[in-house]
Design an enzyme around this catalytic site. Sequence first.
Site, PDB file in Angstrom:
ATOM      1  N   GLN A   1      -0.196   4.322 -14.248  1.00 61.09           N
ATOM      2  CA  GLN A   1      -0.650   4.664 -12.896  1.00 61.09           C
ATOM      3  C   GLN A   1       0.359   5.514 -12.142  1.00 61.09           C
ATOM      4  O   GLN A   1       0.316   5.606 -10.921  1.00 61.09           O
ATOM      5  CB  GLN A   1      -0.946   3.392 -12.094  1.00 61.09           C
ATOM      6  CG  GLN A   1      -2.138   2.628 -12.612  1.00 61.09           C
ATOM      7  CD  GLN A   1      -2.461   1.426 -11.740  1.00 61.09           C
ATOM      8  OE1 GLN A   1      -2.858   1.572 -10.595  1.00 61.09           O
ATOM      9  NE2 GLN A   1      -2.280   0.238 -12.283  1.00 61.09           N
TER      10      GLN A   1
ATOM     11  N   LYS B   1      -0.478  -7.993 -10.698  1.00 64.22           N
ATOM     12  CA  LYS B   1       0.941  -7.725 -10.422  1.00 64.22           C
ATOM     13  C   LYS B   1       1.264  -7.993  -8.959  1.00 64.22           C
ATOM     14  O   LYS B   1       2.237  -8.674  -8.637  1.00 64.22           O
ATOM     15  CB  LYS B   1       1.288  -6.263 -10.765  1.00 64.22           C
ATOM     16  CG  LYS B   1       1.126  -5.916 -12.226  1.00 64.22           C
ATOM     17  CD  LYS B   1       1.523  -4.478 -12.508  1.00 64.22           C
ATOM     18  CE  LYS B   1       0.640  -3.446 -11.830  1.00 64.22           C
ATOM     19  NZ  LYS B   1      -0.755  -3.447 -12.292  1.00 64.22           N
ATOM     20  N   THR B   2       0.459  -7.426  -8.087  1.00 61.21           N
ATOM     21  CA  THR B   2       0.716  -7.600  -6.659  1.00 61.21           C
ATOM     22  C   THR B   2       0.571  -9.075  -6.287  1.00 61.21           C
ATOM     23  O   THR B   2       1.347  -9.614  -5.501  1.00 61.21           O
ATOM     24  CB  THR B   2      -0.245  -6.723  -5.849  1.00 61.21           C
ATOM     25  OG1 THR B   2      -0.082  -5.366  -6.290  1.00 61.21           O
ATOM     26  CG2 THR B   2       0.051  -6.796  -4.364  1.00 61.21           C
TER      27      THR B   2
ATOM     28  N   ARG C   1     -10.217   1.100  -9.900  1.00 62.12           N
ATOM     29  CA  ARG C   1     -10.406   0.531  -8.564  1.00 62.12           C
ATOM     30  C   ARG C   1     -11.732  -0.229  -8.478  1.00 62.12           C
ATOM     31  O   ARG C   1     -11.965  -0.995  -7.563  1.00 62.12           O
ATOM     32  CB  ARG C   1     -10.433   1.638  -7.480  1.00 62.12           C
ATOM     33  CG  ARG C   1      -9.189   2.508  -7.311  1.00 62.12           C
ATOM     34  CD  ARG C   1      -7.953   1.711  -7.159  1.00 62.12           C
ATOM     35  NE  ARG C   1      -7.278   1.583  -8.447  1.00 62.12           N
ATOM     36  CZ  ARG C   1      -6.349   0.673  -8.701  1.00 62.12           C
ATOM     37  NH1 ARG C   1      -6.005  -0.192  -7.789  1.00 62.12           N
ATOM     38  NH2 ARG C   1      -5.778   0.613  -9.879  1.00 62.12           N
TER      39      ARG C   1
ATOM     40  N   ASP D   1       6.947  -3.257  -5.584  1.00 63.40           N
ATOM     41  CA  ASP D   1       5.582  -3.069  -6.113  1.00 63.40           C
ATOM     42  C   ASP D   1       5.396  -1.580  -6.434  1.00 63.40           C
ATOM     43  O   ASP D   1       6.105  -0.735  -5.899  1.00 63.40           O
ATOM     44  CB  ASP D   1       4.553  -3.509  -5.052  1.00 63.40           C
ATOM     45  CG  ASP D   1       3.158  -3.753  -5.655  1.00 63.40           C
ATOM     46  OD1 ASP D   1       2.998  -3.593  -6.882  1.00 63.40           O
ATOM     47  OD2 ASP D   1       2.246  -4.122  -4.895  1.00 63.40           O
ATOM     48  N   GLU D   2       4.450  -1.256  -7.270  1.00 64.67           N
ATOM     49  CA  GLU D   2       4.174   0.141  -7.656  1.00 64.67           C
ATOM     50  C   GLU D   2       5.471   0.835  -8.090  1.00 64.67           C
ATOM     51  O   GLU D   2       5.754   1.974  -7.694  1.00 64.67           O
ATOM     52  CB  GLU D   2       3.530   0.924  -6.494  1.00 64.67           C
ATOM     53  CG  GLU D   2       2.287   0.273  -5.893  1.00 64.67           C
ATOM     54  CD  GLU D   2       1.041   0.419  -6.747  1.00 64.67           C
ATOM     55  OE1 GLU D   2       1.123   0.995  -7.841  1.00 64.67           O
ATOM     56  OE2 GLU D   2      -0.016  -0.081  -6.305  1.00 64.67           O
TER      57      GLU D   2
HETATM   58  P1  ATP Z   1      -3.036  -2.528  -9.484  1.00 62.04           P
HETATM   59  O1  ATP Z   1      -2.385  -2.093 -10.758  1.00 62.04           O
HETATM   60  O2  ATP Z   1      -4.322  -1.825  -9.284  1.00 62.04           O
HETATM   61  O3  ATP Z   1      -2.111  -2.503  -8.312  1.00 62.04           O
HETATM   62  P2  ATP Z   1      -2.528  -5.360  -9.695  1.00 62.04           P
HETATM   63  O4  ATP Z   1      -2.012  -5.582 -11.072  1.00 62.04           O
HETATM   64  O5  ATP Z   1      -1.567  -5.334  -8.599  1.00 62.04           O
HETATM   65  O6  ATP Z   1      -3.467  -4.082  -9.711  1.00 62.04           O
HETATM   66  P3  ATP Z   1      -3.863  -7.345  -8.116  1.00 62.04           P
HETATM   67  O7  ATP Z   1      -4.332  -6.445  -7.057  1.00 62.04           O
HETATM   68  O8  ATP Z   1      -2.724  -8.232  -7.865  1.00 62.04           O
HETATM   69  O9  ATP Z   1      -3.622  -6.493  -9.449  1.00 62.04           O
HETATM   70  O10 ATP Z   1      -5.063  -8.227  -8.645  1.00 62.04           O
HETATM   71  C1  ATP Z   1      -6.343  -7.675  -8.902  1.00 62.04           C
HETATM   72  C2  ATP Z   1      -7.421  -8.658  -8.494  1.00 62.04           C
HETATM   73  O11 ATP Z   1      -7.421  -9.770  -9.370  1.00 62.04           O
HETATM   74  C3  ATP Z   1      -7.189  -9.209  -7.114  1.00 62.04           C
HETATM   75  O12 ATP Z   1      -8.435  -9.352  -6.485  1.00 62.04           O
HETATM   76  C4  ATP Z   1      -6.537 -10.550  -7.392  1.00 62.04           C
HETATM   77  O13 ATP Z   1      -6.746 -11.460  -6.346  1.00 62.04           O
HETATM   78  C5  ATP Z   1      -7.230 -10.987  -8.656  1.00 62.04           C
HETATM   79  N1  ATP Z   1      -6.416 -11.902  -9.517  1.00 62.04           N
HETATM   80  C6  ATP Z   1      -5.204 -11.647 -10.034  1.00 62.04           C
HETATM   81  N2  ATP Z   1      -4.773 -12.686 -10.794  1.00 62.04           N
HETATM   82  C7  ATP Z   1      -5.753 -13.607 -10.758  1.00 62.04           C
HETATM   83  C8  ATP Z   1      -5.919 -14.918 -11.362  1.00 62.04           C
HETATM   84  N3  ATP Z   1      -5.001 -15.473 -12.143  1.00 62.04           N
HETATM   85  N4  ATP Z   1      -7.071 -15.566 -11.103  1.00 62.04           N
HETATM   86  C9  ATP Z   1      -8.030 -15.006 -10.318  1.00 62.04           C
HETATM   87  N5  ATP Z   1      -7.936 -13.805  -9.738  1.00 62.04           N
HETATM   88  C10 ATP Z   1      -6.811 -13.100  -9.953  1.00 62.04           C
HETATM   89 MG    MG Z   2      -1.078  -3.822  -7.203  1.00 61.22          MG
END
Ligand code: ATP
Ligand code: MG
Length: 748
Positions: free
Chosen positions: A269, A35-36, A622, A221-222
């Site tokens: 979350q 997402k981020t 995490r 975000d969040e």
């Molecule tokens: P959270 O809910 O914990 O905030 P999030 O959904 O924001 O998580 P991110 O932090 O954006 O997730 O991504 C998690 C990890 O996966 C990061 O290390 C990110 O770089 C990697 N990632 C996300 N999408 C891809 C992709 N398409 N290919 C490779 N790595 C990815």
């Molecule tokens: Mg995130």
Amino acid sequence: MVDHPLLDGLNPQQRDAVVHEGSPLLIVAGAGSGKTRVLTHRIAYLLSERDAQPQEILAITFTNKAAREMKERVDRLIGPRSKAMWVMTFHSACVRILRREAKRLGFTSSFSIYDQADSQRLMAMVCRELDLDPKRYPPRSFSAQVSNLKNELIDYETAAGKAQTHLERTLAEAYASYQRRLTEAGAMDFDDIIMLTVTLFQLFPDVAEHYRRRFRHVMVDEYQDTNHAQYILIRELVGHPELRTADGDLVREGSVEPAELCVVGDADQSIYAFRGATIRNILEFERDYPNARTILLEQNYRSTQTILSAANAVISRNESRKPKNLWSDQGAGPKIVGYVADNEHDEAMFVAQEVDRLADEDDVTPGQVAVFYRTNAASRVFEEIFIRTGLPYKVVGGVRFYERKEVRDLLAYLRVLANPSDTVSLRRVLNVPKRGIGDRAEAMVEAFSIRERIPFYEALSRAEDAPGLATRSLNAIKEFVALLEDLRGKELPISELAEEVLAGTGYRTELETSGDPQDESRLENLNELISVAQEFEEANPDGTLVDFLEQVSLVADADQIPEGEDHQGVVTLMTLHTAKGLEFPVVFLTGLEDGVFPHMRSLGEPRELEEERRLAYVGITRAQQRLYISRAAVRSSWGSPAFNPASRFLAEVPGDLVDWRGDPAKNAWGAATKRETRAESRTAAASRKTGGRVIPNLSPGDRVTHDQFGLGTVVSVDGMAEKTKVKVDFGSGGEKTLLLAYAPIEKL
Ligand code: ATP
Ligand code: MG
């Protein structure tokens, strides 16, 4: 599908989200699904492919650290054009807006910001003034309740109008005078920052329109942790679309074409319900924005399948949630390691030894390791053991640097210099270091200020007119005022001004000459604060004292996560709440005991228990490669040992994912609540002897019979020796908590 280098390394759903145009966009997805990452790429894409200007972008993150990281990543993707974007927290964005528009609300642009501790002090002052009995009306609780009201955008007049009970009326009264004092001090508390921005937009359509024209792209975000006030703020900022009835009649005109809104979050979350955050923002997004598009992300890129399966299994126990299907293609990876420690020291020792072993066998560096716990206080034992074993670590949150007394004293001086009507800060340092202005003198000046209806500072300056002041106090006050005036007249860089404060007030000399080793570390802290000021001056050559104070008061817990090289080298200790959004190759989730995690106050409160479970989900997710889960059979709490049953969350992790370590007697954790661990049997043996009569050794799940209440099942056992309490469910007889040593109870 559009092809573009910025879209490389994204899956089809993520690309959709990045290139989506027009209608509001909601991305709901589990942890680690990118997402981020989508937000970051979306910003870069808007700038490079959709002709958006950097100043048209507002991206809200949860911490300043997250904001910095996102800026850096966008910067890497598109270069220095990113400078004019607003990537920041709700609070920072609102403070910026409020500084520009302060006059509209009757503030000067140098208003002070009261953090939680300041506002609690002010509330305590107000409660004293209202002569409220602190036992019946605890100021802290009043503070928290006022904060809740503000998060719901309820002002004190509305609160007074709604008040029905005596307590509610008293609260509304305290709220009103608290607010009056803030206004007099030219200050806002944290919650005001959001609430007043909403007020500003609602009262002044031209201001609202100005920002709506400016921010054409709003991202959050969040999103699951935004509270009601923040939710309304976003609606105001994005602007309302034109609204028509089914027959085409105009209900509401849209002033400016609404901005493009993109919010990302995960209802699972949501961990700030206690702060007024509400997942209704996610659940009802589609209702509030009827033309919204929702994109789901299902692939997790962070964790192994083992870790993910554990997280999915735990969170699936929550009833009020939409089921999700999160998967990973990273393979099973190592099993989760479980450990039942004898006590909390043993638990910390296990972590330290495991970190060493991983370093030897798997090249894991301490910097790749995080230790999570439920409450701040739990860090101390880890710190103690880590110091003893020489394991480098850093505590994030907890006793924060900015909460240390000497740091706050110096900041209070600086605040007074920036804004003399900041009465809370002024009174904090009035007699610090001691200069002969005692409580009595302070009270007289206060009475004088109330009678004359003048601010406290002015009352100090005119102290010779205040009746009853002893000459000694009067002279001390005069000297104090002269010192402040002198300092205020100096045109110095902030760091030098801070030095002058320490010299002029005698603060530095007092610490230097005391001979108390603690004062030495206080001096170190003050010097550290001066280097914070120097760093600020270097980074912001035009920055004012007001800017500096603002930056300091907005530093969130997570900002103290060590970065750069440090980060390679030290274990990170933090509470689960601070861990949100972060990832670590190795995670230790500790203190998994009912009454610790889930927290005591959530037991028996289904909604709070669900929030605790979301916190467990945050913690588990995490971890990238290795997850450890541990509990202590005995843990001291409030000075005496408690043997808490295993956390129910442990039982929710599928048994085949966990490899239990150490003494087999402690292994069968599913049954561990029934079987004694060594430590439990020691404490239980002690309790059996209590009072010379044989006391049953009970564990949760045991069946018992009570002379009066009949048959029952043990729910929990707490405390030790003669203080052991058991909670027993007697079915239709209800749940009773009994003092084991005296209860006529027998184990079946
Ligand atoms: P959270 O809910 O914990 O905030 P999030 O959904 O924001 O998580 P991110 O932090 O954006 O997730 O991504 C998690 C990890 O996966 C990061 O290390 C990110 O770089 C990697 N990632 C996300 N999408 C891809 C992709 N398409 N290919 C490779 N790595 C990815
Ligand atoms: Mg995130």
